[in-house]
Design an enzyme around this catalytic site. Structure first.
Site, PDB file in Angstrom:
ATOM      1  N   LYS A 186     -17.156  -6.559   7.915  1.00  0.00           N
ATOM      2  CA  LYS A 186     -15.918  -7.233   8.279  1.00  0.00           C
ATOM      3  C   LYS A 186     -15.608  -7.020   9.754  1.00  0.00           C
ATOM      4  CE  LYS A 186     -13.359  -7.008   3.914  1.00  0.00           C
ATOM      5  NZ  LYS A 186     -12.179  -6.420   3.264  1.00  0.00           N
ATOM      6  N   ARG A 203      -1.745  -6.040  -7.961  1.00  0.00           N
ATOM      7  CA  ARG A 203      -0.574  -6.870  -7.680  1.00  0.00           C
ATOM      8  C   ARG A 203      -0.357  -7.910  -8.774  1.00  0.00           C
ATOM      9  NH1 ARG A 203      -2.687  -8.446  -1.905  1.00  0.00           N
ATOM     10  NH2 ARG A 203      -4.480  -8.459  -3.264  1.00  0.00           N
ATOM     11  N   HIS A 254       0.841  -1.211   0.000  1.00  0.00           N
ATOM     12  CA  HIS A 254       0.000   0.000   0.000  1.00  0.00           C
ATOM     13  C   HIS A 254       0.873   1.256   0.000  1.00  0.00           C
ATOM     14  CE1 HIS A 254      -2.949  -2.685   2.399  1.00  0.00           C
ATOM     15  NE2 HIS A 254      -3.495  -2.517   1.210  1.00  0.00           N
ATOM     16  N   SER A 275      -2.711  -7.650   3.228  1.00  0.00           N
ATOM     17  CA  SER A 275      -3.024  -7.466   4.649  1.00  0.00           C
ATOM     18  C   SER A 275      -3.398  -8.806   5.275  1.00  0.00           C
ATOM     19  CB  SER A 275      -4.190  -6.481   4.819  1.00  0.00           C
ATOM     20  OG  SER A 275      -3.838  -5.223   4.318  1.00  0.00           O
TER      21      SER A 275
END
Ligand code: PNS
Length: 162
Positions: free
Chosen positions: A41, A90, A17, A129
């Site tokens: 979440k 990514r 990030h 993450s």
């Protein structure tokens, strides 16, 4: 003045990030990194904690501002007169998900919110993450994944969980 928003969960922020933040901050006059307050979440860090962590991690980038939002990104963008979202890619596995979000945002905003992708530098392409949390939950080494100041905070969360 060219302004952009980089939305995300950032739970926690990783070197991947931060690589996107640094590079986007060199492209735009102002980059607003905004933490999604996602009620579905169960995050490791609260939104307030993530904002504080991001402020610390970007303190050397003067044109980067940290904020948070709830609900739809297009509404947040409209309220703040933002027309460009930045996201990192990514690998090809990110592409379908990101394309869907970008196209939905473009459609729902009536063409007013566009998304720009920065391909993550190769050295960080493995990072997420989720993997940082998994490694830390087993007491593994996360020093190649997150800034040094954040490492004890992450371990503390897992120690508190027991
Ligand atoms: O870091 P993440 O979890 O991959 O970020 C995803 C994020 C925050 C960019 C995305 O979930 C989002 O913008 N959510 C807000 C709700 C929204 O606007 N949804 C519409 C797009 S389908």
């Amino acid at each position: 003045m060219k302004r952009a928003v980089y939305p995300g969960s950032f739970d926690p922020v990783t070197f991947g990030h931060l690589d996107v933040i640094k590079r986007a901050s060199e492209i735009f006059d102002v980059l607003i990194v905004s933490v999604l307050n996602n009620r579905e979440k169960t995050p490791l860090f609260s939104v307030e904690e993530r904002v504080k962590i991001l402020k610390e991690a970007t303190k050397d980038l003067p044109n980067v501002q940290i904020d948070s939002f709830s609900g739809l990104l297009i509404n947040y963008a409209k309220e703040n007169d933002l027309h460009i979202a930045v996201r990192g890619l990514r690998a090809i596995t990110d592409f379908e998900y990101e394309l869907q979000i970008a196209q939905t945002n473009k459609l729902l905003s009536g063409g007013k919110l566009d998304t720009i992708f920065l391909t993550t530098s190769l050295e960080y392409s493995y990072l997420s993450s989720s993997s940082v949390k998994e490694i830390a939950s087993f007491g593994g080494d996360i020093s190649k994944c997150v800034p040094e100041f954040l490492i004890p905070q992450i371990y503390e969360k897992f120690n508190a969980k027991g």
